[in-house]
Scaffold this active site. Structure first.
Site, PDB file in Angstrom:
ATOM      1  N   CYS A  89       0.868  -1.180   0.000  1.00  0.00           N
ATOM      2  CA  CYS A  89       0.000   0.000   0.000  1.00  0.00           C
ATOM      3  C   CYS A  89       0.906   1.233   0.000  1.00  0.00           C
ATOM      4  O   CYS A  89       1.753   1.386   0.871  1.00  0.00           O
ATOM      5  CB  CYS A  89      -0.875  -0.060   1.256  1.00  0.00           C
ATOM      6  SG  CYS A  89      -1.879   1.400   1.477  1.00  0.00           S
TER       7      CYS A  89
ATOM      8  N   CYS B 279      -3.506  14.564   3.668  1.00  0.00           N
ATOM      9  CA  CYS B 279      -4.501  14.569   2.596  1.00  0.00           C
ATOM     10  C   CYS B 279      -5.448  15.736   2.802  1.00  0.00           C
ATOM     11  O   CYS B 279      -5.740  16.102   3.939  1.00  0.00           O
ATOM     12  CB  CYS B 279      -5.281  13.256   2.604  1.00  0.00           C
ATOM     13  SG  CYS B 279      -6.492  13.130   1.267  1.00  0.00           S
TER      14      CYS B 279
HETATM   15  N1  SAH Z   1      -7.626   9.129  -1.192  1.00  0.00           N
HETATM   16  C1  SAH Z   1      -7.837   7.848  -1.784  1.00  0.00           C
HETATM   17  C2  SAH Z   1      -6.839   6.783  -1.370  1.00  0.00           C
HETATM   18  C3  SAH Z   1      -6.393   6.710   0.063  1.00  0.00           C
HETATM   19  S1  SAH Z   1      -7.503   6.096   1.281  1.00  0.00           S
HETATM   20  C4  SAH Z   1      -9.258   7.380  -1.542  1.00  0.00           C
HETATM   21  O1  SAH Z   1     -10.006   8.090  -0.887  1.00  0.00           O
HETATM   22  O2  SAH Z   1      -9.634   6.338  -2.055  1.00  0.00           O
HETATM   23  C5  SAH Z   1      -7.593   4.348   0.985  1.00  0.00           C
HETATM   24  C6  SAH Z   1      -8.912   3.720   1.398  1.00  0.00           C
HETATM   25  O3  SAH Z   1      -9.007   3.606   2.825  1.00  0.00           O
HETATM   26  C7  SAH Z   1     -10.116   4.516   0.951  1.00  0.00           C
HETATM   27  O4  SAH Z   1     -11.093   3.657   0.446  1.00  0.00           O
HETATM   28  C8  SAH Z   1     -10.557   5.148   2.263  1.00  0.00           C
HETATM   29  O5  SAH Z   1     -11.888   5.572   2.203  1.00  0.00           O
HETATM   30  C9  SAH Z   1     -10.283   4.024   3.243  1.00  0.00           C
HETATM   31  N2  SAH Z   1     -10.262   4.376   4.663  1.00  0.00           N
HETATM   32  C10 SAH Z   1      -9.806   5.494   5.249  1.00  0.00           C
HETATM   33  N3  SAH Z   1      -9.993   5.446   6.584  1.00  0.00           N
HETATM   34  C11 SAH Z   1     -10.561   4.261   6.856  1.00  0.00           C
HETATM   35  C12 SAH Z   1     -11.016   3.618   8.052  1.00  0.00           C
HETATM   36  N4  SAH Z   1     -10.910   4.211   9.236  1.00  0.00           N
HETATM   37  N5  SAH Z   1     -11.559   2.385   7.931  1.00  0.00           N
HETATM   38  C13 SAH Z   1     -11.689   1.785   6.722  1.00  0.00           C
HETATM   39  N6  SAH Z   1     -11.288   2.333   5.568  1.00  0.00           N
HETATM   40  C14 SAH Z   1     -10.746   3.565   5.631  1.00  0.00           C
END
Ligand code: SAH
Length: 346
Positions: free
Chosen positions: A102, A109
């Site tokens: 990952c 962000c």
């Molecule tokens: N900005 C991009 C990629 C980074 S986040 C995006 O939003 O897709 C990667 C993934 O982790 C995304 O699907 C995000 O929504 C999820 N994510 C973030 N925090 C999380 C949490 N506390 N539990 C589960 N998934 C989470």
């Protein structure tokens, strides 16, 4: 100009020629950089060239600051340090089909999703392509001991890839280059919170990347409660862009859906989601939210998850549950960096 690790062979060739070196040095240098060799180890190059590289170039785009291995499932959480002392994190996951890394695309962000730890202090800066390549090289160095190497990437670390589009694309072109890491684009997932212009632009790149959309809600109202981006773009507009991606690339897209107790995880939500997705060529990846106590957001129970998946499946929507990994090591987005910054008083 990006750091050396973010440059393609043609660009390194031009650089080498500007240093008075023969053209073939470009490819040699590219290969050795992507193997993760230090300049001293690049014995295919002349000694004076190695010396000059060492004197004029940074030693590495990223180094490992902290490493935590899960005792449960072989997951390794990594904290990398960048040249300017900023840090980002990554996770290495071992599946039966290989090792997935990952990758982070930004320090922090800007998107402000309520459940995500990466966004708490906003976006500090975007990463260069070299800094993203550096994360892969660090992981490969770690894996070398067991004869493994990274075979898949998910751009699901901190950052919104669409907000760092040029560097992310450069990174992908570098790591898929046959003279380097030679990863298959099909094995790279780009995950976005859903910026339609970026998705449409990506559709035209001629790459077979897997597109992942972080949907997390069956309707605009619910999505607006947890994802600020939903105030700018409706789900319909975003899914339209995903459809365009499918039409241009032939690749079905993935919808990420984190089940949050009391927010998006009811049977009714599953029915709504089924109706929403009818007719799209997509697959739903379900995961229980990694609980964020500060925000009062809790992961759904096992029973809720099983019921949700059953309803989607019964409605003909392709869906699987993504295993939660690395729970014991602050595996989720931004958690390790956050703890590190807190402990170091930053
Ligand atoms: N900005 C991009 C990629 C980074 S986040 C995006 O939003 O897709 C990667 C993934 O982790 C995304 O699907 C995000 O929504 C999820 N994510 C973030 N925090 C999380 C949490 N506390 N539990 C589960 N998934 C989470």
């Amino acid at each position: 100009m990006d750091m050396l690790w973010g440059m393609l062979p043609e660009e390194l060739k031009a650089l080498m020629q500007s240093w008075g070196e023969p053209a073939f040095r470009g490819k040699q240098l590219f290969r050795d950089l992507q193997k993760g060799l230090d300049f001293e180890q690049m014995t295919v190059l002349s000694k004076p060239l190695r010396e000059r590289l060492k004197a004029e170039m940074p030693a590495a785009p990223a180094t490992v600051l902290e490493e935590r291995a899960s005792r449960e499932d072989g997951t390794v959480k990594l904290l990398y340090e960048l040249a300017d002392r900023n840090c980002v994190e990554g996770v290495l996951m071992r599946y039966h089909y290989g090792v997935t890394l990952c990758v982070s695309t930004q320090v922090g962000c800007a998107m402000g999703c309520l459940f995500c730890a990466s966004t708490l202090d906003g976006c500090v800066r975007s990463l260069t392509a070299a800094e993203m390549v550096g994360q892969v090289l660090c992981a490969n160095r770690l894996l070398a001991a067991t004869g493994e190497r990274v075979s898949r990437l998910v751009l699901m670390g901190s950052g919104e890839p669409m907000n760092n589009y040029e560097n992310v694309l450069r990174f992908i072109r570098v790591v898929t280059h046959p003279e380097g890491l030679n990863l298959s684009a099909r094995r790279i997932s780009l995950s976005t919170c859903g910026l339609p212009d970026g998705i449409r632009r990506l559709a035209k790149e001629g790459l077979e990347l897997t597109l992942s959309l972080s949907l997390h809600a069956p309707d605009d109202e619910t999505r607006k409660r947890i994802m600020p981006v939903a105030r700018r773009y409706s789900i319909a507009e975003t899914l339209d862009a995903c459809r365009a991606y499918y039409e241009a690339t032939g690749r079905r897209f993935i919808l990420e859906y984190a089940l949050i107790d009391g927010v998006n995880a009811s049977a009714e939500d599953a029915q709504k989601l089924s109706r929403l997705l009818k007719g799209y060529n997509c697959h739903v990846n379900l995961i229980a939210l990694n609980t964020v106590k500060e925000r009062n957001l809790y992961g759904a129970s096992e029973r809720q998850i099983a019921r949700f998946i059953d309803i989607l499946t019964a409605n003909g929507i392709s869906a699987t549950r993504r295993r939660t990994m690395g729970d014991d090591i602050d595996g989720a987005c931004g958690q390790l960096r956050k703890r590190f910054l807190e402990e170091n008083g930053q």
